[in-house]
Design a protein around this motif. Structure first.
Motif, PDB file in Angstrom:
ATOM      1  N   VAL A  91      19.736  -1.047   1.882  1.00 41.35           N
ATOM      2  CA  VAL A  91      18.452  -1.752   1.816  1.00 41.35           C
ATOM      3  C   VAL A  91      17.573  -1.370   3.008  1.00 41.35           C
ATOM      4  CG1 VAL A  91      17.356  -4.027   1.870  1.00 41.35           C
ATOM      5  CG2 VAL A  91      19.381  -3.658   0.453  1.00 41.35           C
ATOM      6  N   LYS A  92      18.201  -1.244   4.202  1.00 43.17           N
ATOM      7  CA  LYS A  92      17.436  -0.846   5.400  1.00 43.17           C
ATOM      8  C   LYS A  92      16.819   0.539   5.221  1.00 43.17           C
ATOM      9  CE  LYS A  92      19.883  -3.584   8.880  1.00 43.17           C
ATOM     10  NZ  LYS A  92      20.938  -3.547   9.916  1.00 43.17           N
ATOM     11  N   LYS A  93      17.608   1.467   4.665  1.00 49.09           N
ATOM     12  CA  LYS A  93      17.097   2.838   4.451  1.00 49.09           C
ATOM     13  C   LYS A  93      15.909   2.821   3.478  1.00 49.09           C
ATOM     14  CE  LYS A  93      21.476   5.105   5.502  1.00 49.09           C
ATOM     15  NZ  LYS A  93      22.729   5.639   4.942  1.00 49.09           N
ATOM     16  N   MET A  94      16.043   2.005   2.418  1.00 52.82           N
ATOM     17  CA  MET A  94      14.947   1.889   1.451  1.00 52.82           C
ATOM     18  C   MET A  94      13.710   1.275   2.115  1.00 52.82           C
ATOM     19  SD  MET A  94      15.770   3.074  -1.568  1.00 52.82           S
ATOM     20  CE  MET A  94      14.813   2.241  -2.814  1.00 52.82           C
ATOM     21  N   ALA A  95      13.944   0.280   2.995  1.00 54.09           N
ATOM     22  CA  ALA A  95      12.823  -0.371   3.688  1.00 54.09           C
ATOM     23  C   ALA A  95      12.109   0.621   4.608  1.00 54.09           C
ATOM     24  CB  ALA A  95      13.332  -1.563   4.485  1.00 54.09           C
ATOM     25  N   ILE A  96      12.899   1.459   5.314  1.00 54.53           N
ATOM     26  CA  ILE A  96      12.309   2.479   6.206  1.00 54.53           C
ATOM     27  C   ILE A  96      11.490   3.475   5.386  1.00 54.53           C
ATOM     28  CG2 ILE A  96      12.867   4.425   7.726  1.00 54.53           C
ATOM     29  CD1 ILE A  96      15.333   2.715   8.649  1.00 54.53           C
ATOM     30  N   ALA A  97      12.064   3.879   4.235  1.00 57.74           N
ATOM     31  CA  ALA A  97      11.336   4.795   3.342  1.00 57.74           C
ATOM     32  C   ALA A  97      10.043   4.149   2.871  1.00 57.74           C
ATOM     33  CB  ALA A  97      12.219   5.155   2.149  1.00 57.74           C
ATOM     34  N   GLY A  98      10.104   2.836   2.588  1.00 50.56           N
ATOM     35  CA  GLY A  98       8.914   2.108   2.150  1.00 50.56           C
ATOM     36  C   GLY A  98       7.835   2.087   3.213  1.00 50.56           C
ATOM     37  N   VAL A  99       8.238   1.851   4.453  1.00 47.84           N
ATOM     38  CA  VAL A  99       7.273   1.805   5.569  1.00 47.84           C
ATOM     39  C   VAL A  99       6.606   3.168   5.750  1.00 47.84           C
ATOM     40  CG1 VAL A  99       7.052   1.562   8.075  1.00 47.84           C
ATOM     41  CG2 VAL A  99       8.407  -0.100   6.783  1.00 47.84           C
ATOM     42  N   LEU A 134       2.622   4.043   5.102  1.00 50.01           N
ATOM     43  CA  LEU A 134       1.718   4.633   6.097  1.00 50.01           C
ATOM     44  C   LEU A 134       1.070   5.907   5.565  1.00 50.01           C
ATOM     45  CD1 LEU A 134       3.908   4.086   9.290  1.00 50.01           C
ATOM     46  CD2 LEU A 134       1.816   2.832   8.670  1.00 50.01           C
ATOM     47  N   LEU A 135       1.873   6.725   4.853  1.00 49.46           N
ATOM     48  CA  LEU A 135       1.361   7.982   4.299  1.00 49.46           C
ATOM     49  C   LEU A 135       0.262   7.718   3.279  1.00 49.46           C
ATOM     50  CD1 LEU A 135       1.666  11.122   3.933  1.00 49.46           C
ATOM     51  CD2 LEU A 135       3.369  10.610   2.162  1.00 49.46           C
ATOM     52  N   VAL A 136       0.535   6.806   2.342  1.00 47.75           N
ATOM     53  CA  VAL A 136      -0.436   6.514   1.281  1.00 47.75           C
ATOM     54  C   VAL A 136      -1.691   5.856   1.857  1.00 47.75           C
ATOM     55  CG1 VAL A 136      -0.832   5.136  -0.809  1.00 47.75           C
ATOM     56  CG2 VAL A 136       1.317   6.393  -0.518  1.00 47.75           C
ATOM     57  N   TRP A 137      -1.477   4.965   2.812  1.00 47.74           N
ATOM     58  CA  TRP A 137      -2.636   4.327   3.466  1.00 47.74           C
ATOM     59  C   TRP A 137      -3.516   5.396   4.129  1.00 47.74           C
ATOM     60  CZ3 TRP A 137      -2.156   0.009   7.785  1.00 47.74           C
ATOM     61  CH2 TRP A 137      -3.401  -0.582   7.984  1.00 47.74           C
ATOM     62  N   GLY A 138      -2.871   6.320   4.812  1.00 48.39           N
ATOM     63  CA  GLY A 138      -3.616   7.391   5.477  1.00 48.39           C
ATOM     64  C   GLY A 138      -4.368   8.260   4.495  1.00 48.39           C
ATOM     65  N   ILE A 139      -3.686   8.696   3.424  1.00 52.50           N
ATOM     66  CA  ILE A 139      -4.318   9.570   2.414  1.00 52.50           C
ATOM     67  C   ILE A 139      -5.550   8.896   1.829  1.00 52.50           C
ATOM     68  CG2 ILE A 139      -4.019  10.572   0.113  1.00 52.50           C
ATOM     69  CD1 ILE A 139      -1.057  11.089   0.865  1.00 52.50           C
ATOM     70  N   ASN A 140      -5.379   7.631   1.410  1.00 56.41           N
ATOM     71  CA  ASN A 140      -6.480   6.927   0.737  1.00 56.41           C
ATOM     72  C   ASN A 140      -7.627   6.585   1.677  1.00 56.41           C
ATOM     73  OD1 ASN A 140      -5.953   6.112  -2.272  1.00 56.41           O
ATOM     74  ND2 ASN A 140      -3.976   6.022  -1.231  1.00 56.41           N
ATOM     75  N   ASP A 165      -9.271  -1.486   0.580  1.00 57.75           N
ATOM     76  CA  ASP A 165      -8.838  -0.876  -0.679  1.00 57.75           C
ATOM     77  C   ASP A 165      -7.649   0.052  -0.458  1.00 57.75           C
ATOM     78  OD1 ASP A 165      -9.317  -0.260  -3.576  1.00 57.75           O
ATOM     79  OD2 ASP A 165      -9.543   1.764  -2.723  1.00 57.75           O
ATOM     80  N   SER A 166      -7.720   0.886   0.583  1.00 63.63           N
ATOM     81  CA  SER A 166      -6.597   1.789   0.870  1.00 63.63           C
ATOM     82  C   SER A 166      -5.352   1.013   1.297  1.00 63.63           C
ATOM     83  CB  SER A 166      -6.988   2.804   1.950  1.00 63.63           C
ATOM     84  OG  SER A 166      -7.390   2.138   3.138  1.00 63.63           O
ATOM     85  N   LEU A 167      -5.559  -0.107   1.969  1.00 67.98           N
ATOM     86  CA  LEU A 167      -4.420  -0.949   2.372  1.00 67.98           C
ATOM     87  C   LEU A 167      -3.743  -1.562   1.147  1.00 67.98           C
ATOM     88  CD1 LEU A 167      -2.776  -2.214   4.683  1.00 67.98           C
ATOM     89  CD2 LEU A 167      -4.453  -4.053   4.786  1.00 67.98           C
ATOM     90  N   LEU A 168      -4.552  -2.012   0.173  1.00 73.61           N
ATOM     91  CA  LEU A 168      -3.998  -2.591  -1.054  1.00 73.61           C
ATOM     92  C   LEU A 168      -3.164  -1.562  -1.823  1.00 73.61           C
ATOM     93  CD1 LEU A 168      -6.818  -4.867  -2.534  1.00 73.61           C
ATOM     94  CD2 LEU A 168      -4.493  -5.553  -1.936  1.00 73.61           C
ATOM     95  N   LYS A 169      -3.686  -0.332  -1.908  1.00 73.65           N
ATOM     96  CA  LYS A 169      -2.961   0.728  -2.619  1.00 73.65           C
ATOM     97  C   LYS A 169      -1.636   1.044  -1.933  1.00 73.65           C
ATOM     98  CE  LYS A 169      -7.123   2.823  -4.547  1.00 73.65           C
ATOM     99  NZ  LYS A 169      -8.147   3.863  -4.403  1.00 73.65           N
ATOM    100  N   ALA A 170      -1.664   1.046  -0.611  1.00 74.73           N
ATOM    101  CA  ALA A 170      -0.427   1.312   0.140  1.00 74.73           C
ATOM    102  C   ALA A 170       0.575   0.168  -0.023  1.00 74.73           C
ATOM    103  CB  ALA A 170      -0.761   1.517   1.614  1.00 74.73           C
ATOM    104  N   LEU A 171       0.053  -1.065  -0.033  1.00 79.41           N
ATOM    105  CA  LEU A 171       0.935  -2.229  -0.226  1.00 79.41           C
ATOM    106  C   LEU A 171       1.566  -2.219  -1.615  1.00 79.41           C
ATOM    107  CD1 LEU A 171      -1.164  -5.048   1.492  1.00 79.41           C
ATOM    108  CD2 LEU A 171       1.097  -4.256   2.199  1.00 79.41           C
ATOM    109  N   THR A 172       0.811  -1.741  -2.608  1.00 75.81           N
ATOM    110  CA  THR A 172       1.344  -1.629  -3.978  1.00 75.81           C
ATOM    111  C   THR A 172       2.594  -0.770  -3.980  1.00 75.81           C
ATOM    112  OG1 THR A 172      -0.896  -1.756  -4.832  1.00 75.81           O
ATOM    113  CG2 THR A 172       0.799  -0.965  -6.351  1.00 75.81           C
ATOM    114  N   LEU A 173       2.509   0.366  -3.287  1.00 79.85           N
ATOM    115  CA  LEU A 173       3.655   1.278  -3.234  1.00 79.85           C
ATOM    116  C   LEU A 173       4.822   0.665  -2.445  1.00 79.85           C
ATOM    117  CD1 LEU A 173       4.352   4.091  -4.286  1.00 79.85           C
ATOM    118  CD2 LEU A 173       3.771   4.976  -2.043  1.00 79.85           C
TER     119      LEU A 173
END
Length: 833
Positions: A220-228, A232-238, A247-255
């Motif tokens: 679960v920790k590894k999945m959580a790290i991957a999620g974080v 950050l990557l998706v937030w940055g891209i958007n 809006d970019s924060l919402l999209k990143a939170l969705t992922l």
């Protein structure tokens, strides 16, 4: 002999009630916690709930009150589900806790009664004997050769001798009786005891995580790290595409929501707690949840004979006296020498017998004695069971100073300390072999004379007159042959570890069709081996005779050194070290001493070995179902993650196909499947014909993890293929979103059914009795229908009502993306045939 001899009547019923009203119950209150408040605090710390709170806050800030309210509702739903699961687990554990509360023996209304420890009151006359844990504080008023282990209070491991005449005649709660018996008057209970005052309650003990807990926590920790990182990557891209912070924060939170496998820890706790509860209903009391996960791995069971393989219904059937030099049946008219032998054996027993052999001796004496002499005598000294081979000695005196000294034990124990000639010793050993071959349990009996009160330090220092042998028959349990066959089918070795002699053990083993009954070794022979030699010996030896604590412990450690997962059954004080050392210590609920029960990790309420087969089956089932649940979680999370990420990262036509509301909706629809439906799955029919699973450091085998990943990728391909199909058909975003969402819903339903077994076909698993599966699938279909055909819901989630063709495309894609695995299972079955 009864408690009347001690002049103790105990409290009356009215005095017990009055004492309880005045002083309370014998319970340790420990640390008081508001369980609901603690559960809510735990929920608020959950990463998924934190993400939902952040998301709802962003919606409210941006003025999107509808989605904000939905997110708050989702938080309440997630919290309610977590509280429900937590309450199920807590109720199961509370029931287990109530069953693991031990009983004690008290004298009330002039009678010896057994009561739960918590019902003990101040003023009670409490009887404690060897192997018991003392439940209250008080001074000794009567004792025989009594000593206690006070290490829980003092840290000193050596036992301390105590009696009424000593200045230190107090005994305390939590300490254990090392030898003898005593009666105390209870003066302190519950929090008022010395143990209660220093706060050593069970609630304060911190249990460390089990290997499986650590494996799941790491995953679960590894999945959580991957999620974080992905967040950050998706937030940055958007953000660099739109420069719209919220809006970019919402999209990143969705992922981030789609990645977080918050169901896994909930599923683990639920499975273990409810597994413990199911075992409890079967008459198996599990003291710690971690035992449940170990049960399915058991490869070796070391079992004692008496009361486990046999009924523990001892009947005195034959006697042998050295004077008459013949074996006689107790059904015949006995000679005076034979009656004297039985009388001596009775005096060598406890005054208030609890051992079945001693009860049989007291009953036999009652029938043959013209005058019952027991009320006229008082025990003045006792030597508890000890020595190799073991024996015990009791000294009684009447009012006139007439003394009786009687001993009983293994016949071989008397060879060196009695008046036997060489010829006599040979006769004894010959008759031991004859009686042993018939499966009888044998006790040698001797008497002695001693003037004065300066008794020898060891009972072996008396010089005994050997009287003869008494033989008991303890019939095998009716179901024991079936039980042994079940263990054999399951790939579990059974080893017989007994204190009996080789002939008796082999005879009983042969009678019950015990495999390899001729492959045996004695305790003394075993102790001569080096550790390396013993490791080899235990592999091919199945009957261990004349065992004592050190030998039993060496057996367990040798089996463990061979990388086996070992279960050990036991009931006596001397079984404690081996029970504690075994991976699964199993104490007998009826005949087990309190020390054995404390050392063990589970207790058999009915002393029935068949329950161990049931427990192992349950352990395997729970582990298999937990794996199915977690594999399902992995498989269904992958398409949610990729369906959100790929259109966004590759800037497809509709890049934000799913919002946080859609992801949490999917989570709410799919969540109950893993922790509710799979927990209730029945055991597969091939479960108990497979070899025990290896106890490894990893939860999943590589193939199992690959299976889940491939299943997830296949569903992703199905969902994204429908996405591209909708785009090619010039469908608008709402139709595309609805079709992709429906693919995931159908895939979820098919995955639930397909993954009920990774070997048997879906046609077979549809016959499994699990009423929760159709209920959950029915609820899923109803929710999907509501989303499609109830306008307010359809509009809120930006869906649209699909036509028949669009629905069929989604159904087909969802089915094909999962049902392909049926061909894999078919190949496995054909390959096995």
């Amino acid at each position: 002999m009864s408690v009347d001899n001690f002049g103790i009547k105990g409290l009356t019923d009215s005095e017990v009630t009055q004492s309880r009203e005045t002083y309370g119950t014998n319970t340790l209150t420990g640390k008081k916690e508001n369980k609901i408040l603690e559960a809510i605090k735990g929920i608020l710390k959950e990463p998924m709930v934190i993400l939902l709170l952040v998301t709802s806050g962003i919606y409210f800030i941006s003025g999107n009150f509808g989605d904000g309210i939905f997110m708050v509702t989702a938080i309440l739903l997630v919290g309610s589900i977590s509280l429900y699961q937590d309450s199920r687990s807590q109720k199961a554990l509370e029931k287990l806790k109530s069953l693991t509360q031990p009983n004690c023996t008290a004298i009330r209304n002039g009678e010896v009664v057994e009561i739960p420890n918590e019902e003990l009151v101040i003023g009670d006359s409490l009887m404690v004997a060897e192997g018991e844990t003392i439940p209250a504080d008080g001074p000794i008023v009567y004792s025989n050769d009594f000593s206690v282990n006070e290490s829980i209070l003092t840290g000193e491991a050596l036992s301390v001798s105590k009696d009424a005449g000593k200045s230190d005649n107090l005994i305390h709660r939590g300490t254990s009786v090392a030898s003898g018996m005593a009666i105390i008057t209870v003066t302190a209970i519950g929090d008022k005891t010395q143990l209660g005052k220093i706060g050593k309650s069970l609630e304060s003990i911190q249990t460390e995580k089990t290997p499986l807990e650590r494996q799941i926590s790491d995953f679960v920790k590894k999945m959580a790290i991957a999620g974080v990182l992905t967040f950050l990557l998706v937030w940055g891209i958007n953000y660099f595409r739109s420069y719209d912070f919220l809006d970019s924060l919402l999209k990143a939170l969705t992922l981030a929501m789609s990645i977080l496998p918050e169901e896994i820890p909930v599923a683990f706790t639920t499975f273990m707690a409810l597994g413990s509860w199911r075992l409890m209903k079967m008459g198996i009391v599990v003291k710690q949840m971690k035992t449940v996960e170990t049960l399915g791995s058991a490869t070796v069971i070391c079992t004692d004979k008496t009361g486990t393989l046999t009924q523990n219904k001892m009947s005195l059937v034959k006697v042998y006296t050295l004077d008459l030099k013949k074996i006689s049946s107790t059904k015949e008219e006995l000679a005076s020498e034979e009656k004297e032998l039985i009388t001596s054996a009775m005096w060598a027993s406890e005054p208030i017998p609890f051992d079945p052999m001693e009860i049989a001796l007291h009953e036999a004496y009652s029938k043959l004695a013209p005058i019952d002499e027991r009320p006229n005598y008082t025990m003045v000294h006792e030597y508890p069971l000890g020595g190799k081979p073991p024996m015990m000695t009791h000294l009684f005196e009447d009012a006139n100073g007439h003394r009786i000294i009687a001993a009983k034990g293994a016949p071989e124990a008397f060879l060196a300390i009695s008046n036997l000639t060489v010829e006599g010793k040979e006769l004894i050993l010959e008759n031991v072999r004859i009686l042993g071959k018939e499966g009888y349990r044998l006790l040698g009996v001797g008497t002695s004379h001693f003037e004065g009160t300066d008794f020898p330090k060891k009972q072996q220092d008396f010089h005994f007159e050997f009287k003869g042998i008494v033989a008991f028959y303890d019939p095998p349990k009716e179901n024991i042959r079936t039980v042994l066959k079940d263990f054999d089918k399951a790939g579990i070795d059974v080893k017989l570890v007994t204190g009996d002699n080789a002939a008796t053990a082999a005879a009983i083993a042969k009678e019950i069709d015990f495999k390899y009954y001729e492959k045996g070794i004695s305790g003394d022979e075993l102790m001569q081996l080096t550790d390396a030699e013993l490791q080899q010996t235990v592999k091919n030896t199945y009957v261990f005779t004349r065992m004592f604590p050190e030998a039993k412990l060496r057996i367990i450690n040798a089996i463990k050194a061979n990388n086996e997962i070992v279960a050990m059954t036991g009931d006596g004080v001397n079984d404690g070290p081996a029970l504690k050392a075994a991976h699964i210590g199993i104490a007998m609920g009826k005949k087990g001493t309190e020390i054995a029960k404390q050392a063990a990790s589970l207790n058999l309420v009915d002393d029935d070995l068949s329950k161990i087969a049931d427990a192992i089956a349950m352990g395997r089932k729970i582990y298999a179902n937990l794996k199915k649940a977690i594999q399902y979680i992995i498989s269904i999370h992958i398409p949610i993650i990729l369906t959100v990420f790929i259109p966004l990262a590759l800037a497809w036509v509709y890049p934000t196909i799913f919002s946080p509301s859609h992801v949490i909706l999917l989570e709410l629809i799919m969540g109950p499947t893993c922790s509710i439906a799979y927990e209730n799955e029945p055991m597969e029919k091939n479960t108990m014909v497979q070899k025990p699973r290896p106890f490894t450091n990893t939860f999943f085998k590589f193939k199992e993890l690959v299976t889940s990943i491939v299943q997830g990728l296949a569903i992703t391909m199905g969902a994204l293929s429908v996405y591209q199909y909708a785009v090619l058909q010039n469908f608008d975003e709402s139709i595309t979103r609805t079709m992709v969402f429906m693919v995931l819903i159908w895939a979820n339903i098919f995955l639930t059914l397909v993954n009920r077994s990774f070997y048997f076909s879906i046609i077979t698993t549809l016959k499994y009795k699990n009423k929760l599966v159709p209920i959950i699938i029915g609820i899923t279909i109803v929710m999907a229908a509501l989303l499609l055909f109830v306008p307010p819901l359809t509009q809120f989630f930006e869906f649209t009502t699909l036509n028949a063709n669009q629905l069929l495309v989604s159904l087909f894609a969802g089915g094909v993306s999962v049902l392909w695995y049926e061909f894999v299972k078919m190949y496995r079955r054909l390959k096995k045939r």
